[in-house]
Design an enzyme around this catalytic site. Structure first.
Site, short mmCIF file in Angstrom:
data_model
loop_
_atom_site.label_atom_id
_atom_site.label_comp_id
_atom_site.label_asym_id
_atom_site.label_seq_id
_atom_site.Cartn_x
_atom_site.Cartn_y
_atom_site.Cartn_z
NE ARG A 269 43.12 44.60 46.35
CZ ARG A 269 42.16 44.28 45.48
NH1 ARG A 269 42.11 43.06 44.95
NH2 ARG A 269 41.27 45.19 45.11
CG ASP B 258 44.58 46.48 44.05
OD1 ASP B 258 43.98 47.51 44.44
OD2 ASP B 258 44.06 45.64 43.30
CG HIS C 281 42.29 48.75 41.82
ND1 HIS C 281 41.80 48.22 42.99
CD2 HIS C 281 41.27 48.67 40.92
CE1 HIS C 281 40.55 47.81 42.81
NE2 HIS C 281 40.19 48.08 41.57
CG ASP D 108 40.41 46.73 37.84
OD1 ASP D 108 41.55 47.21 37.63
OD2 ASP D 108 40.14 46.08 38.87
CD GLU D 109 36.52 47.06 40.93
OE1 GLU D 109 35.46 46.53 41.27
OE2 GLU D 109 37.63 46.84 41.48
CD1 TRP E 150 36.68 43.12 34.71
CD2 TRP E 150 35.60 42.67 36.62
NE1 TRP E 150 36.43 44.31 35.33
CE2 TRP E 150 35.77 44.07 36.51
CE3 TRP E 150 34.95 42.15 37.74
CZ2 TRP E 150 35.29 44.95 37.48
CZ3 TRP E 150 34.48 43.03 38.71
CH2 TRP E 150 34.66 44.42 38.57
CE1 TYR F 274 36.70 37.76 38.23
CE2 TYR F 274 36.29 39.18 40.11
CZ TYR F 274 36.74 39.00 38.82
OH TYR F 274 37.22 40.08 38.12
CG ASP G 52 36.97 36.56 45.07
OD1 ASP G 52 36.59 36.06 43.99
OD2 ASP G 52 36.86 37.78 45.33
CD1 TRP H 133 39.08 38.51 42.13
CD2 TRP H 133 40.75 39.99 42.24
NE1 TRP H 133 39.24 39.05 40.88
CE2 TRP H 133 40.26 39.96 40.91
CE3 TRP H 133 41.82 40.84 42.54
CZ2 TRP H 133 40.80 40.75 39.90
CZ3 TRP H 133 42.35 41.64 41.53
CH2 TRP H 133 41.84 41.58 40.23
CB THR H 134 44.33 37.31 48.19
OG1 THR H 134 45.05 38.52 47.90
CG2 THR H 134 44.68 36.24 47.19
CD GLU H 135 39.61 41.80 47.67
OE1 GLU H 135 39.78 40.60 47.32
OE2 GLU H 135 39.10 42.66 46.93
C1 ACM Z 1 38.20 43.19 39.05
O1 ACM Z 1 37.65 42.23 39.59
N1 ACM Z 1 38.16 44.38 39.60
C2 ACM Z 1 38.90 43.03 37.80
#
Ligand code: ACM
Length: 587
Positions: A166, A195, A266, A343-344, A427, A452, A454, A502-504
């Site tokens: 990110r 990603d 992703h 994921d996702e 997670w 997490y 973040d 996570w670095t958004e």
């Molecule tokens: C995640 O936080 N989508 C692994």
């Protein structure tokens, strides 16, 4: 007198973080380290010998002349020496650090890693100046109070995930984080390399992954509700030599680097580089209105996922082939692992795509969840055939049983479509990890509700770009990686735990430091130190030890969040995070 003496801190290992298993005072004396202190390193302790000279020697101005070759007994009698030995009676990562006024310092480790962790404890006992890069008072002597520290980790996997996709973290920053991890006895660096917003590793056979995929034209500053954009390109990637350097640097410090290539969701940066990887019959075009997506400049869950074609499988086999060369299996304890994300992955495109639907029929699968399991299962078997172990986010457990050709009701047989060596990063709470352990898979517990980093670390307006729920230092300290649902053999499947960054909304090192510290120090204690008794972690005691630790972090130049809240330049007024009060959450 050292700084610690002046400030009245306990000198006998009681302010070490993470807390050791046992510390005993030996006498009222101390070992003195000075220019004459010899370093004697037995076979198998070379990594610590090099680190002691390069790091501790540089910080304190100690030349550490070599001890007499091959003469442990005479050296042992020498008053002024640091001695490193491997002692096979200890567990590989355990160590015993002995300090006496008449025979100096001796570190025995069960293996090379144990010796190294013992040296990290010695550094803490020498006071905050030992965390600088050059001596403040050249020629000064340094004292270590006499004591014996006996120590060993609670968990084998003590991880930190850095999302370098990110926001790219330049190589120097990654090497710095390896050192910060080692200082906290953490030993797995999970690098989230790809990603929607960027592809960060050079793959020689697919140059467009970095030519096109490693940068985006602009970036939303803040989360979904923010209207602030930075109208300048953001990007960067690691060359293959950069990766080799990171892996070797980490291995010298007994840190395994686990690379993540996130599939099949992703993946918009890869699709931007090679549009044929996407579901070309239903692709969601870029915001700019083109026919193919561009590297994403926004945050959230992206509809553009990989097409389930043979072409996609062959392409990623090519990616993983190069990756296995860059991340050799024998570098460090967990080097066999390769993370495939998983994921996702929204299924809308697969539902809408005639080509994906034809693929589901051709494979005899029931639905899109089974298509995802088939996709993950392909790389699980592919990696296992090469002596590697797949690890993925807990979604890899979904749709698994029928896709493996087994008539077992879903839910009862979580992950049964995976090879036994496959492991799960849990997670979305503990549930995935519990299901995986019950099915015999190893687990790394990293629930977003607890670790997490973040997520905002305090309530209120002052936190910069606050996202997620409040996770204080104490919340992280009280995190328990093994849930009560798992005991005995099943608990043994919990390899350990990991904090995820996570670095958004973290665009540079200062923001990453702010979110990560001091909470990583609390996390290190969760991962390393024994649990006194369920629910009995002594947070007040930890906070007292943090007084000393903040001075270590200051000497290291870490931009942590002070206990009283952000410094003025750490705030980010006017930039919205998520959720925003009074507005619906945006992902
Ligand atoms: C995640 O936080 N989508 C692994």
């Amino acid at each position: 007198m050292t700084d610690r003496d002046e400030r009245g801190h306990d000198e006998r290992g009681h302010d070490v973080i993470p807390a050791p298993r046992a510390v005993e005072g030996v006498d009222r004396g101390a070992a003195v380290l000075d220019a004459g202190t010899a370093l004697w390193a037995a076979p198998g302790t070379g990594s610590t010998e090099r680190w002691l000279r390069g790091t501790l020697g540089a910080a304190l101005g100690l030349p550490f002349p070599s001890g007499a070759e091959g003469a442990p007994d005479s050296v042992r009698l020498a008053r002024n020496s640091v001695r490193l030995l491997v002692d096979g009676t200890l567990e590989p990562e355990a160590y015993r650090l002995g300090v006496t006024s008449d025979s100096g310092v001796e570190i025995r480790g069960g293996g090379a890693a144990g010796v190294f962790w013992g040296a990290q404890t010695l550094r803490q006992l020498l006071g905050p100046d030992a965390f600088r890069r050059a001596p403040l008072r050249p020629g000064a002597t340094h004292t270590v109070p006499a004591q014996v520290v006996e120590d060993a980790p609670r968990f084998r996997w003590r991880g930190l995930m850095l999302d370098v996709a990110r926001h790219f973290m330049p190589k120097d920053g990654v090497l710095r984080y390896v050192d910060l991890m080692a200082a906290h006895k953490l030993n797995v660096l999970h690098l989230h390399l790809t990603d929607d917003q960027g592809w960060r590793v050079e793959i020689r056979r697919y140059p467009r992954l970095t030519e096109v995929g490693s940068w985006r034209a602009r970036t939303r500053i803040g989360h979904g509700a923010s209207t602030v954009w930075e109208e300048k390109p953001h990007g960067g990637y690691y060359t293959q030599d950069d990766i080799r350097e990171i892996v070797a640097y980490a291995a010298e410090r007994h840190v395994s680097v686990v690379p993540e290539i996130d599939v099949p969701g992703h993946s918009q940066a890869a699709i931007a580089a090679y549009p044929e990887l996407g579901n070309t019959d239903v692709v969601t075009a870029s915001m700019e209105g083109g026919t193919a997506p561009t590297v994403w400049d926004d945050w959230g869950i992206n509809p553009n996922v990989l097409a389930p074609t043979d072409n996609t499988l062959r392409f990623y086999e090519g990616v993983f082939e190069e990756l296995l060369g860059l991340f050799p299996a024998d570098k460090a304890q967990f080097s066999r692992f390769v993370h495939i994300g998983g994921d996702e992955c929204p299924k809308d495109q697969w539902r809408a795509s005639p080509a994906a639907q034809a693929r589901i029929r051709e494979l005899g699968l029931a639905d899109e969840d089974e298509l995802q399991a088939w996709f993950v299962g392909h790389f699980d078997k592919w990696l296992a055939a090469r002596g590697r172990r797949l690890i993925g986010w807990d979604e890899i457990l979904e749709g698994g049983s029928r896709a493996a050709g087994l008539e077992v009701p879903a839910g009862e047989a979580a992950g049964i479509g995976l090879t036994q060596g496959a492991a799960v990063s849990s997670w979305r709470g503990y549930a995935g990890g519990i299901a995986a352990a019950r099915a015999g898979h190893d687990v790394v517990m990293c629930p977003e509700q607890q670790v997490y980093l973040d997520h905002r670390q305090a309530p209120g307006e002052d936190e910069p770009v606050p996202i997620g729920q409040v996770r204080t230092l104490e919340d992280v300290y009280r995190f328990e990686p093994v849930p009560p649902e798992l005991d005995g053999d099943r608990a043994r499947h919990v390899l350990g735990t990991q904090a995820n960054v996570w670095t958004e909304v973290m665009e540079d090192q200062a923001r990453v430091d702010y979110q990560t510290f001091p909470r990583l120090a609390a996390f290190a204690e969760v991962a390393w130190s024994p649990l006194p008794a369920p629910g009995e972690r002594d947070f007040a005691g930890f906070e007292r030890r943090m007084d000393a630790h903040y001075r270590r972090l200051d000497a290291l130049g870490v931009g942590y969040r002070p206990p009283t809240g952000p410094r003025p330049w750490q705030r980010r007024p006017g930039v919205l995070g998520r959720p925003v009060e009074g507005r619906p959450p945006v992902r």
